[in-house]
Design a protein around this motif. Structure first.
Motif, PDB file in Angstrom:
ATOM      1  N   ILE A   1       0.854  -1.190   0.000  1.00  0.00           N
ATOM      2  CA  ILE A   1       0.000   0.000   0.000  1.00  0.00           C
ATOM      3  C   ILE A   1       0.886   1.235   0.000  1.00  0.00           C
ATOM      4  O   ILE A   1       1.736   1.394   0.873  1.00  0.00           O
ATOM      5  CB  ILE A   1      -0.930   0.016   1.230  1.00  0.00           C
ATOM      6  N   GLU A   2       0.680   2.124  -0.964  1.00  0.00           N
ATOM      7  CA  GLU A   2       1.546   3.293  -1.106  1.00  0.00           C
ATOM      8  C   GLU A   2       0.762   4.591  -0.954  1.00  0.00           C
ATOM      9  O   GLU A   2      -0.471   4.605  -0.992  1.00  0.00           O
ATOM     10  CB  GLU A   2       2.237   3.260  -2.477  1.00  0.00           C
ATOM     11  N   GLY A   3       1.500   5.673  -0.782  1.00  0.00           N
ATOM     12  CA  GLY A   3       0.899   7.001  -0.835  1.00  0.00           C
ATOM     13  C   GLY A   3       0.595   7.657   0.492  1.00  0.00           C
ATOM     14  O   GLY A   3       0.174   8.809   0.527  1.00  0.00           O
ATOM     15  N   PHE A   4       0.814   6.964   1.596  1.00  0.00           N
ATOM     16  CA  PHE A   4       0.490   7.522   2.902  1.00  0.00           C
ATOM     17  C   PHE A   4       1.665   8.285   3.514  1.00  0.00           C
ATOM     18  O   PHE A   4       2.819   7.854   3.419  1.00  0.00           O
ATOM     19  CB  PHE A   4       0.083   6.424   3.889  1.00  0.00           C
ATOM     20  N   GLU A   5       1.363   9.390   4.155  1.00  0.00           N
ATOM     21  CA  GLU A   5       2.298  10.068   5.036  1.00  0.00           C
ATOM     22  C   GLU A   5       1.830   9.773   6.463  1.00  0.00           C
ATOM     23  O   GLU A   5       0.690  10.091   6.826  1.00  0.00           O
ATOM     24  CB  GLU A   5       2.303  11.573   4.786  1.00  0.00           C
ATOM     25  N   ILE A   6       2.693   9.140   7.255  1.00  0.00           N
ATOM     26  CA  ILE A   6       2.328   8.739   8.621  1.00  0.00           C
ATOM     27  C   ILE A   6       2.836   9.791   9.596  1.00  0.00           C
ATOM     28  O   ILE A   6       4.024  10.137   9.585  1.00  0.00           O
ATOM     29  CB  ILE A   6       2.917   7.359   8.967  1.00  0.00           C
ATOM     30  N   ILE A   7       1.952  10.277  10.442  1.00  0.00           N
ATOM     31  CA  ILE A   7       2.302  11.353  11.368  1.00  0.00           C
ATOM     32  C   ILE A   7       2.044  10.915  12.805  1.00  0.00           C
ATOM     33  O   ILE A   7       0.933  10.503  13.163  1.00  0.00           O
ATOM     34  CB  ILE A   7       1.496  12.630  11.056  1.00  0.00           C
ATOM     35  N   ASP A   8       3.074  11.004  13.611  1.00  0.00           N
ATOM     36  CA  ASP A   8       3.015  10.710  15.037  1.00  0.00           C
ATOM     37  C   ASP A   8       2.534  11.962  15.767  1.00  0.00           C
ATOM     38  O   ASP A   8       3.208  12.984  15.768  1.00  0.00           O
ATOM     39  CB  ASP A   8       4.421  10.289  15.494  1.00  0.00           C
ATOM     40  N   VAL A   9       1.358  11.880  16.414  1.00  0.00           N
ATOM     41  CA  VAL A   9       0.814  13.058  17.088  1.00  0.00           C
ATOM     42  C   VAL A   9       1.303  13.183  18.534  1.00  0.00           C
ATOM     43  O   VAL A   9       1.007  14.162  19.206  1.00  0.00           O
ATOM     44  CB  VAL A   9      -0.726  13.079  17.062  1.00  0.00           C
ATOM     45  N   GLY A  10       2.033  12.165  18.999  1.00  0.00           N
ATOM     46  CA  GLY A  10       2.608  12.262  20.338  1.00  0.00           C
ATOM     47  C   GLY A  10       1.662  11.944  21.471  1.00  0.00           C
ATOM     48  O   GLY A  10       1.787  12.485  22.568  1.00  0.00           O
ATOM     49  N   GLY A  11       0.691  11.064  21.236  1.00  0.00           N
ATOM     50  CA  GLY A  11      -0.222  10.656  22.297  1.00  0.00           C
ATOM     51  C   GLY A  11      -1.680  10.819  21.911  1.00  0.00           C
ATOM     52  O   GLY A  11      -2.042  11.699  21.122  1.00  0.00           O
ATOM     53  N   LYS A  12      -2.526   9.972  22.489  1.00  0.00           N
ATOM     54  CA  LYS A  12      -3.938   9.934  22.092  1.00  0.00           C
ATOM     55  C   LYS A  12      -4.687  11.225  22.390  1.00  0.00           C
ATOM     56  O   LYS A  12      -5.733  11.496  21.794  1.00  0.00           O
ATOM     57  CB  LYS A  12      -4.632   8.761  22.787  1.00  0.00           C
ATOM     58  N   ARG A  13      -4.188  12.030  23.315  1.00  0.00           N
ATOM     59  CA  ARG A  13      -4.876  13.281  23.660  1.00  0.00           C
ATOM     60  C   ARG A  13      -4.490  14.441  22.734  1.00  0.00           C
ATOM     61  O   ARG A  13      -4.989  15.549  22.899  1.00  0.00           O
ATOM     62  CB  ARG A  13      -4.580  13.654  25.112  1.00  0.00           C
ATOM     63  N   ASN A  14      -3.615  14.177  21.784  1.00  0.00           N
ATOM     64  CA  ASN A  14      -3.080  15.263  20.950  1.00  0.00           C
ATOM     65  C   ASN A  14      -3.651  15.328  19.544  1.00  0.00           C
ATOM     66  O   ASN A  14      -3.218  16.162  18.742  1.00  0.00           O
ATOM     67  CB  ASN A  14      -1.555  15.138  20.854  1.00  0.00           C
ATOM     68  N   PHE A  15      -4.610  14.475  19.209  1.00  0.00           N
ATOM     69  CA  PHE A  15      -5.103  14.453  17.833  1.00  0.00           C
ATOM     70  C   PHE A  15      -5.705  15.798  17.412  1.00  0.00           C
ATOM     71  O   PHE A  15      -5.422  16.298  16.328  1.00  0.00           O
ATOM     72  CB  PHE A  15      -6.124  13.334  17.638  1.00  0.00           C
ATOM     73  N   ALA A  16      -6.540  16.376  18.257  1.00  0.00           N
ATOM     74  CA  ALA A  16      -7.183  17.648  17.897  1.00  0.00           C
ATOM     75  C   ALA A  16      -6.148  18.750  17.714  1.00  0.00           C
ATOM     76  O   ALA A  16      -6.193  19.506  16.725  1.00  0.00           O
ATOM     77  CB  ALA A  16      -8.204  18.042  18.960  1.00  0.00           C
ATOM     78  N   LYS A  17      -5.217  18.845  18.642  1.00  0.00           N
ATOM     79  CA  LYS A  17      -4.181  19.883  18.557  1.00  0.00           C
ATOM     80  C   LYS A  17      -3.344  19.725  17.299  1.00  0.00           C
ATOM     81  O   LYS A  17      -3.087  20.717  16.581  1.00  0.00           O
ATOM     82  CB  LYS A  17      -3.277  19.817  19.789  1.00  0.00           C
ATOM     83  N   GLU A  18      -2.936  18.501  16.997  1.00  0.00           N
ATOM     84  CA  GLU A  18      -2.096  18.274  15.827  1.00  0.00           C
ATOM     85  C   GLU A  18      -2.871  18.490  14.536  1.00  0.00           C
ATOM     86  O   GLU A  18      -2.321  19.005  13.552  1.00  0.00           O
ATOM     87  CB  GLU A  18      -1.505  16.857  15.868  1.00  0.00           C
ATOM     88  N   LEU A  19      -4.137  18.112  14.515  1.00  0.00           N
ATOM     89  CA  LEU A  19      -4.939  18.341  13.315  1.00  0.00           C
ATOM     90  C   LEU A  19      -5.072  19.826  13.014  1.00  0.00           C
ATOM     91  O   LEU A  19      -4.994  20.246  11.858  1.00  0.00           O
ATOM     92  CB  LEU A  19      -6.325  17.713  13.488  1.00  0.00           C
TER      93      LEU A  19
END
Length: 203
Positions: A34-52
């Motif tokens: 599977i190709e084409g993905f950029e994988i981003i580590d948000v640094g913890g489950k509580r950080n998704f909103a901030k990183e988005l």
């Protein structure tokens, strides 16, 4: 925590909790072709909103055609799904109606995958261990944990403990779930991983 991108260069984004997940998904995507993905580590489950919110400000984000959040269910898969959905709402993205499904809206696919899958509680370690459930060493691991339980020793996180004992049984010891993925210790062709693989293929 890995470095965050300064601009978005791919049309598919995969946001994960941490470095172990980055390594695991790099190995899974490569193994599955599977190709084409950029994988981003948000640094913890509580950080998704901030990183988005930060990612949405980067050059190239407007060209993203697929956005996936993957996180652990932990003790409540429904709560994990709701939390990930809230993160997507923070950047005004339409969320899927159900976990482990994709929603397409105005030319963009959005998905939330809650591990280990099947609407079950748990985490990446449970998914990994399910992929090696048929290996002979598993019965030894279960006997070990039953033994220490009888001695009054109960690990705080049994899933992580079992995964690390499995890694200790391998010819070359690694202490990282993600590194173990890159070394081929988890069976990516096992039926327990097919739902996740198919989800990523469809994205």
């Amino acid at each position: 925590m890995s470095l965050k991108p300064r601009e978005i260069t791919r049309e598919k984004l995969l946001l994960v909790e941490g470095k172990d997940e980055v390594n695991f998904f790099e190995a899974l995507l490569e193994q599955s072709g599977i190709e084409g993905f950029e994988i981003i580590d948000v640094g913890g489950k509580r950080n998704f909103a901030k990183e988005l919110k930060m990612l949405a400000l980067l050059t190239g984000f407007e060209k993203v055609k697929t956005l996936i959040i993957v996180r652990d269910a932990d003790d409540n898969a429904d709560d994990a799904f709701a939390s990930a959905g809230s993160a997507l709402h923070s950047i005004h993205f339409h969320t899927p109606n159900c976990q482990n499904e994709l929603r397409e809206y105005e030319g963009r696919k959005v998905g939330i995958y809650i591990m280990p899958g099947n609407f079950e509680n748990g985490m990446l370690e449970d998914l990994c261990m399910s992929s090696v459930a048929d290996q002979p060493v598993i019965s030894c691991i279960e006997s070990f944990f039953e033994c220490i339980k009888q001695k009054g020793c109960i690990p705080k996180n049994l899933s992580k403990a079992k995964a690390h004992v499995f890694l200790a049984s391998q010819s070359e010891l690694v202490t990282s779930i993600g590194v173990a993925a890159k070394k081929g210790y988890w069976n990516f062709s096992h039926p327990s991983l097919q739902a996740l693989t198919h989800f990523l293929q469809e994205a």
